[in-house]
Design a protein around this motif. Sequence first.
Motif, PDB file in Angstrom:
ATOM      1  N   GLN A  56      14.813  20.990  43.506  1.00  0.00           N
ATOM      2  CA  GLN A  56      13.515  21.551  43.878  1.00  0.00           C
ATOM      3  C   GLN A  56      13.523  22.138  45.284  1.00  0.00           C
ATOM      4  OE1 GLN A  56      14.163  18.385  43.108  1.00  0.00           O
ATOM      5  NE2 GLN A  56      12.774  16.928  44.098  1.00  0.00           N
ATOM      6  N   PHE A  57      14.617  21.909  46.005  1.00  0.00           N
ATOM      7  CA  PHE A  57      14.744  22.513  47.334  1.00  0.00           C
ATOM      8  C   PHE A  57      15.824  23.595  47.285  1.00  0.00           C
ATOM      9  CE2 PHE A  57      12.974  18.255  48.209  1.00  0.00           C
ATOM     10  CZ  PHE A  57      11.806  18.647  48.838  1.00  0.00           C
ATOM     11  N   MET A  58      17.047  23.320  47.724  1.00  0.00           N
ATOM     12  CA  MET A  58      18.090  24.346  47.739  1.00  0.00           C
ATOM     13  C   MET A  58      19.073  24.206  46.580  1.00  0.00           C
ATOM     14  SD  MET A  58      18.976  25.015  51.750  1.00  0.00           S
ATOM     15  CE  MET A  58      19.950  26.432  51.296  1.00  0.00           C
ATOM     16  N   GLY A  59      19.298  22.986  46.120  1.00  0.00           N
ATOM     17  CA  GLY A  59      20.128  22.785  44.941  1.00  0.00           C
ATOM     18  C   GLY A  59      21.620  22.968  45.144  1.00  0.00           C
ATOM     19  N   LEU A  60      22.130  22.746  46.355  1.00  0.00           N
ATOM     20  CA  LEU A  60      23.566  22.836  46.595  1.00  0.00           C
ATOM     21  C   LEU A  60      24.272  21.613  46.023  1.00  0.00           C
ATOM     22  CD1 LEU A  60      23.668  24.031  50.334  1.00  0.00           C
ATOM     23  CD2 LEU A  60      23.982  25.422  48.282  1.00  0.00           C
ATOM     24  N   PRO A  61      25.559  21.720  45.684  1.00  0.00           N
ATOM     25  CA  PRO A  61      26.297  20.545  45.223  1.00  0.00           C
ATOM     26  C   PRO A  61      26.296  19.452  46.287  1.00  0.00           C
ATOM     27  CG  PRO A  61      27.537  22.553  44.794  1.00  0.00           C
ATOM     28  CD  PRO A  61      26.371  22.946  45.642  1.00  0.00           C
ATOM     29  N   PHE A  62      26.286  18.199  45.837  1.00  0.00           N
ATOM     30  CA  PHE A  62      26.199  17.062  46.761  1.00  0.00           C
ATOM     31  C   PHE A  62      27.328  17.077  47.775  1.00  0.00           C
ATOM     32  CE2 PHE A  62      27.355  12.676  47.858  1.00  0.00           C
ATOM     33  CZ  PHE A  62      26.155  12.216  48.385  1.00  0.00           C
ATOM     34  N   TRP A  63      28.564  17.321  47.319  1.00  0.00           N
ATOM     35  CA  TRP A  63      29.711  17.251  48.215  1.00  0.00           C
ATOM     36  C   TRP A  63      29.781  18.434  49.168  1.00  0.00           C
ATOM     37  CZ3 TRP A  63      30.946  12.536  48.324  1.00  0.00           C
ATOM     38  CH2 TRP A  63      30.944  11.753  47.173  1.00  0.00           C
ATOM     39  N   VAL A  64      28.959  19.460  48.940  1.00  0.00           N
ATOM     40  CA  VAL A  64      28.806  20.563  49.907  1.00  0.00           C
ATOM     41  C   VAL A  64      27.708  20.220  50.904  1.00  0.00           C
ATOM     42  CG1 VAL A  64      28.166  22.993  50.198  1.00  0.00           C
ATOM     43  CG2 VAL A  64      29.644  22.310  48.293  1.00  0.00           C
ATOM     44  N   SER A  65      26.630  19.631  50.395  1.00  0.00           N
ATOM     45  CA  SER A  65      25.483  19.297  51.239  1.00  0.00           C
ATOM     46  C   SER A  65      25.815  18.258  52.307  1.00  0.00           C
ATOM     47  CB  SER A  65      24.328  18.783  50.375  1.00  0.00           C
ATOM     48  OG  SER A  65      23.939  19.738  49.425  1.00  0.00           O
ATOM     49  N   VAL A  66      26.674  17.288  51.952  1.00  0.00           N
ATOM     50  CA  VAL A  66      26.973  16.195  52.879  1.00  0.00           C
ATOM     51  C   VAL A  66      27.580  16.700  54.186  1.00  0.00           C
ATOM     52  CG1 VAL A  66      28.430  14.167  53.251  1.00  0.00           C
ATOM     53  CG2 VAL A  66      27.108  14.376  51.150  1.00  0.00           C
ATOM     54  N   PRO A  67      28.698  17.463  54.169  1.00  0.00           N
ATOM     55  CA  PRO A  67      29.248  17.933  55.447  1.00  0.00           C
ATOM     56  C   PRO A  67      28.321  18.896  56.183  1.00  0.00           C
ATOM     57  CG  PRO A  67      30.440  18.917  53.602  1.00  0.00           C
ATOM     58  CD  PRO A  67      29.571  17.846  53.036  1.00  0.00           C
ATOM     59  N   VAL A  68      27.551  19.696  55.432  1.00  0.00           N
ATOM     60  CA  VAL A  68      26.607  20.622  56.084  1.00  0.00           C
ATOM     61  C   VAL A  68      25.525  19.841  56.822  1.00  0.00           C
ATOM     62  CG1 VAL A  68      24.856  22.399  55.681  1.00  0.00           C
ATOM     63  CG2 VAL A  68      27.042  22.504  54.460  1.00  0.00           C
ATOM     64  N   ALA A  69      24.992  18.793  56.184  1.00  0.00           N
ATOM     65  CA  ALA A  69      23.958  17.968  56.818  1.00  0.00           C
ATOM     66  C   ALA A  69      24.512  17.266  58.059  1.00  0.00           C
ATOM     67  CB  ALA A  69      23.424  16.939  55.821  1.00  0.00           C
ATOM     68  N   ILE A  70      25.734  16.755  57.966  1.00  0.00           N
ATOM     69  CA  ILE A  70      26.360  16.086  59.120  1.00  0.00           C
ATOM     70  C   ILE A  70      26.540  17.076  60.255  1.00  0.00           C
ATOM     71  CG2 ILE A  70      28.463  14.946  59.931  1.00  0.00           C
ATOM     72  CD1 ILE A  70      28.741  13.785  57.078  1.00  0.00           C
ATOM     73  N   ALA A  71      26.993  18.296  59.939  1.00  0.00           N
ATOM     74  CA  ALA A  71      27.181  19.327  60.968  1.00  0.00           C
ATOM     75  C   ALA A  71      25.851  19.713  61.611  1.00  0.00           C
ATOM     76  CB  ALA A  71      27.856  20.553  60.352  1.00  0.00           C
ATOM     77  N   ILE A  72      24.800  19.841  60.793  1.00  0.00           N
ATOM     78  CA  ILE A  72      23.471  20.195  61.330  1.00  0.00           C
ATOM     79  C   ILE A  72      22.990  19.123  62.310  1.00  0.00           C
ATOM     80  CG2 ILE A  72      21.018  20.443  60.724  1.00  0.00           C
ATOM     81  CD1 ILE A  72      21.945  21.833  58.139  1.00  0.00           C
ATOM     82  N   MET A  73      23.190  17.854  61.971  1.00  0.00           N
ATOM     83  CA  MET A  73      22.767  16.779  62.870  1.00  0.00           C
ATOM     84  C   MET A  73      23.619  16.752  64.140  1.00  0.00           C
ATOM     85  SD  MET A  73      20.063  15.401  61.881  1.00  0.00           S
ATOM     86  CE  MET A  73      20.089  14.117  63.143  1.00  0.00           C
ATOM     87  N   GLY A  74      24.888  17.153  64.027  1.00  0.00           N
ATOM     88  CA  GLY A  74      25.708  17.267  65.226  1.00  0.00           C
ATOM     89  C   GLY A  74      25.181  18.339  66.157  1.00  0.00           C
TER      90      GLY A  74
END
Length: 291
Positions: A56-74
């Motif tokens: 319901q939001f962006m719908g990216l694969p989980f294993w793609v979203s995880v490193p992207v989210a970690i990078a964004i928080m960095g």
Amino acid sequence: MDVLQLLVSGLANGCVYGLVAMGFVLIYKATEAVNFAQGDFMMLGAFICLGLTNPQFMGLPFWVSVPVAIAIMGVFGYALDLVVLRRMSGQSQIAVIILTIALGFVLRFVAGLIWGHEPISLASPIAGKDIRLGGVVLGMDEIMVIGVTLAMTIALYFYFNRTKLGVAMQASSQNQLAAYYMGIPVKRIQSLIWALAGMVAAVAGILFASKGSIDPSIGLLGIKSFAAAVIGGFGSLPGALLGGVIVGLIEPFASRYIAAGYAQIMPYLLLFVILIFRPHGILAQVHQKKV
């Protein structure tokens, strides 16, 4: 079997507390400030991953979203120090603490505004899956939490002891003036530590979200993680993990063998006892600064 089940559940929760507690310790060692928004960093990292993953939001694969989210928080942690906290240079530590408390309120408000205040589940591929060993049911999410935490602890140990940047971070945390005279860019190092703390918090948030639903109030778990950091030894990364595991184990066993109502108070009761008999924590790192 019941004891083993409680042990695994407590270890999984304790690992999340320990990761958030590590963020407290990282920032304290580098700046001698306490970031009371660290739990909210965890919450924000979880929601960013959720926003990237859920259909319901962006719908990216989980294993793609995880490193992207970690990078964004960095990037968020680095920018926060660069834009906001450097302006607090020369101010008292109380002012910085109050700033981080206010930041926590802002982050919870923004998260509620974007994602709402109702619990939401992260679309994790391991959610709801389990392994049965005899009469013990081990959730894949709990196994992943424990495994990732152990891997991160080992990685952080080697990072701080075997890499140039890690050693520079340690030198900066021990004596900023001496590190500056040795050519270490102290301000940049501090920004990198805030980035690292944001990334660790994101990992903790994603692991926590993988175990169940989340809402903006999970940021308040930072208070429990702060207690864990103090119990383990404020200033010690292994102590932070140890304190988190102790707090995580106390809760399910207290709920099972004492009373459910005592589970939430037991970590703080232990904190009270530790502060009386061993005020520097279990793995205290007390040393005099070189001048």
